[in-house]
Design an enzyme around this catalytic site. Sequence first.
Site, PDB file in Angstrom:
ATOM      1  N   GLU A  98       0.851  -1.187   0.000  1.00 25.86           N
ATOM      2  CA  GLU A  98       0.000   0.000   0.000  1.00 25.86           C
ATOM      3  C   GLU A  98       0.885   1.235   0.000  1.00 25.86           C
ATOM      4  O   GLU A  98       1.806   1.362   0.818  1.00 25.86           O
ATOM      5  CB  GLU A  98      -0.910  -0.015   1.233  1.00 25.86           C
ATOM      6  CG  GLU A  98      -1.565   1.307   1.587  1.00 25.86           C
ATOM      7  CD  GLU A  98      -2.425   1.878   0.474  1.00 25.86           C
ATOM      8  OE1 GLU A  98      -2.411   3.111   0.302  1.00 25.86           O
ATOM      9  OE2 GLU A  98      -3.099   1.092  -0.236  1.00 25.86           O
ATOM     10  N   GLN A  99       0.611   2.168  -0.922  1.00 26.10           N
ATOM     11  CA  GLN A  99       1.474   3.340  -1.012  1.00 26.10           C
ATOM     12  C   GLN A  99       1.294   4.309   0.154  1.00 26.10           C
ATOM     13  O   GLN A  99       2.203   5.067   0.488  1.00 26.10           O
ATOM     14  CB  GLN A  99       1.244   4.074  -2.324  1.00 26.10           C
ATOM     15  CG  GLN A  99      -0.107   4.738  -2.455  1.00 26.10           C
ATOM     16  CD  GLN A  99      -0.234   5.535  -3.738  1.00 26.10           C
ATOM     17  OE1 GLN A  99       0.749   5.755  -4.443  1.00 26.10           O
ATOM     18  NE2 GLN A  99      -1.449   5.971  -4.045  1.00 26.10           N
ATOM     19  N   ARG A 104     -18.265   2.228   2.747  1.00 32.28           N
ATOM     20  CA  ARG A 104     -17.069   1.709   2.083  1.00 32.28           C
ATOM     21  C   ARG A 104     -15.961   1.382   3.092  1.00 32.28           C
ATOM     22  O   ARG A 104     -15.283   0.356   2.981  1.00 32.28           O
ATOM     23  CB  ARG A 104     -16.571   2.734   1.065  1.00 32.28           C
ATOM     24  CG  ARG A 104     -15.348   2.314   0.284  1.00 32.28           C
ATOM     25  CD  ARG A 104     -14.987   3.349  -0.754  1.00 32.28           C
ATOM     26  NE  ARG A 104     -15.958   3.366  -1.838  1.00 32.28           N
ATOM     27  CZ  ARG A 104     -15.858   2.618  -2.941  1.00 32.28           C
ATOM     28  NH1 ARG A 104     -14.833   1.797  -3.102  1.00 32.28           N
ATOM     29  NH2 ARG A 104     -16.770   2.703  -3.880  1.00 32.28           N
ATOM     30  N   TYR A 127     -29.706   6.593   0.716  1.00 34.40           N
ATOM     31  CA  TYR A 127     -29.995   5.327   1.394  1.00 34.40           C
ATOM     32  C   TYR A 127     -29.311   5.291   2.763  1.00 34.40           C
ATOM     33  O   TYR A 127     -28.329   6.001   2.996  1.00 34.40           O
ATOM     34  CB  TYR A 127     -29.592   4.104   0.563  1.00 34.40           C
ATOM     35  CG  TYR A 127     -28.165   4.057   0.069  1.00 34.40           C
ATOM     36  CD1 TYR A 127     -27.126   3.567   0.864  1.00 34.40           C
ATOM     37  CD2 TYR A 127     -27.847   4.439  -1.236  1.00 34.40           C
ATOM     38  CE1 TYR A 127     -25.831   3.479   0.396  1.00 34.40           C
ATOM     39  CE2 TYR A 127     -26.558   4.359  -1.719  1.00 34.40           C
ATOM     40  CZ  TYR A 127     -25.554   3.875  -0.898  1.00 34.40           C
ATOM     41  OH  TYR A 127     -24.263   3.790  -1.387  1.00 34.40           O
ATOM     42  N   ASP A 167     -10.278  -1.783 -10.433  1.00 37.69           N
ATOM     43  CA  ASP A 167     -10.329  -0.546 -11.205  1.00 37.69           C
ATOM     44  C   ASP A 167      -9.102  -0.341 -12.084  1.00 37.69           C
ATOM     45  O   ASP A 167      -9.161   0.419 -13.051  1.00 37.69           O
ATOM     46  CB  ASP A 167     -10.494   0.656 -10.271  1.00 37.69           C
ATOM     47  CG  ASP A 167     -11.932   0.845  -9.810  1.00 37.69           C
ATOM     48  OD1 ASP A 167     -12.821   0.175 -10.358  1.00 37.69           O
ATOM     49  OD2 ASP A 167     -12.152   1.664  -8.895  1.00 37.69           O
TER      50      ASP A 167
END
Length: 384
Positions: free
Chosen positions: A34-35, A107, A214, A291
């Site tokens: 992870e950067q 998220r 929502y 992605d």
Amino acid sequence: MSAPVDAVVVGGGIGGLGSALALTRTGAAVRVLEQGSRFGEVGAGLQLAPNATRVLRSWGLLDEVIAAGVRPRRLVLKDAVDGGELTHVTVADVEQRYGAPYVVIHRSDLHAILLEACRTAGVDLVTDAAVTAVEHGAGHAVAVSPARRDRGELVLAADGVWSRLRALLSDDEPVSSHYVAYRGALPVEELDTSGLSMDDVVVHIGPGCHFVQYPLRRGEVFNQVAVFRSARADAGEEDWGTPEELDATYADKCAAIRTALPYLWRDRSCRMFDREPIGTWVDRRLALIGDAAHPMLQYLAQGACQALEDAECLATQLVKRGDWDAALKDYADARTVRTARVQRTARTWGELWHCDGLFRDTRNALLRDRDPGDYRYLDWLYGN
């Protein structure tokens, strides 16, 4: 050179952690690079359709996801101008038809669940590792960052829509949609809930804009997202998607949207990009996922869902074929076709949502006439 592993995953987001967990479950030794200085996720609400929750169930995580999120009652489309309901889908029927629930979750909550699952499974989690290059060897690849070199039989690029490593396979660039999103996820007690649907996912669709609402976190938080096309972006201006454009876009929309606008975060926004589908995801022992492979617009709510599908597909092919090269070929053959369809369909749905004039009138009439039990446009996506 760090100790070699079977797979080096570049990127510690949902796609990267999902991939690491899926591969670890096959018996592979996995390291995630992870950067950033810590593992974490930004953003707000996330919709997980049955094609994703089936994957999470197979990993033993679905109960945690459901406990952290909300299982909505309906998915509702409304007209953003007059506020009238156009059509809906009953979520209980979705679950029965596709054999898995529809869940909305913050998220960061999904990311935390995946991160803890990776820790428990023994994934090597490394921060402050910004990978800038990949070197190929015989049956292996090396992820190169300023302070370290990590060798694996596979290097998996999960570094998002702005992926550095995709550039090693394709010279394409992200495509601006000229749309921007403003979000707001606030505790329910801070809102006037009198006009809100507290157990539905509601999307107001209108000319050049849509507005999503929502609940999250067991109904304790309410998530709202305003998305609109920027006239300044269309004119080629660099300063586009401003709060002033937000207010102007929604000034003539229905009362439910106008009431919600003050609850959005005005100090942050997200410009919406995707890319054209490509057929080349694999170069020797470097592969794309999530992605980095198929960034898509949000109209099908499938970005994270497709990343989880990718992870499960790659792990399944590795077990089936027992060989990285064969597994990568079958993974790319299967996933490039499916995700290209999702990417292109998301763009088409965006055009449908945002049309105006006669097209809007026709769309509304067709949606109002739709049988709520008609799943012809969802079976290919959720039933996979």
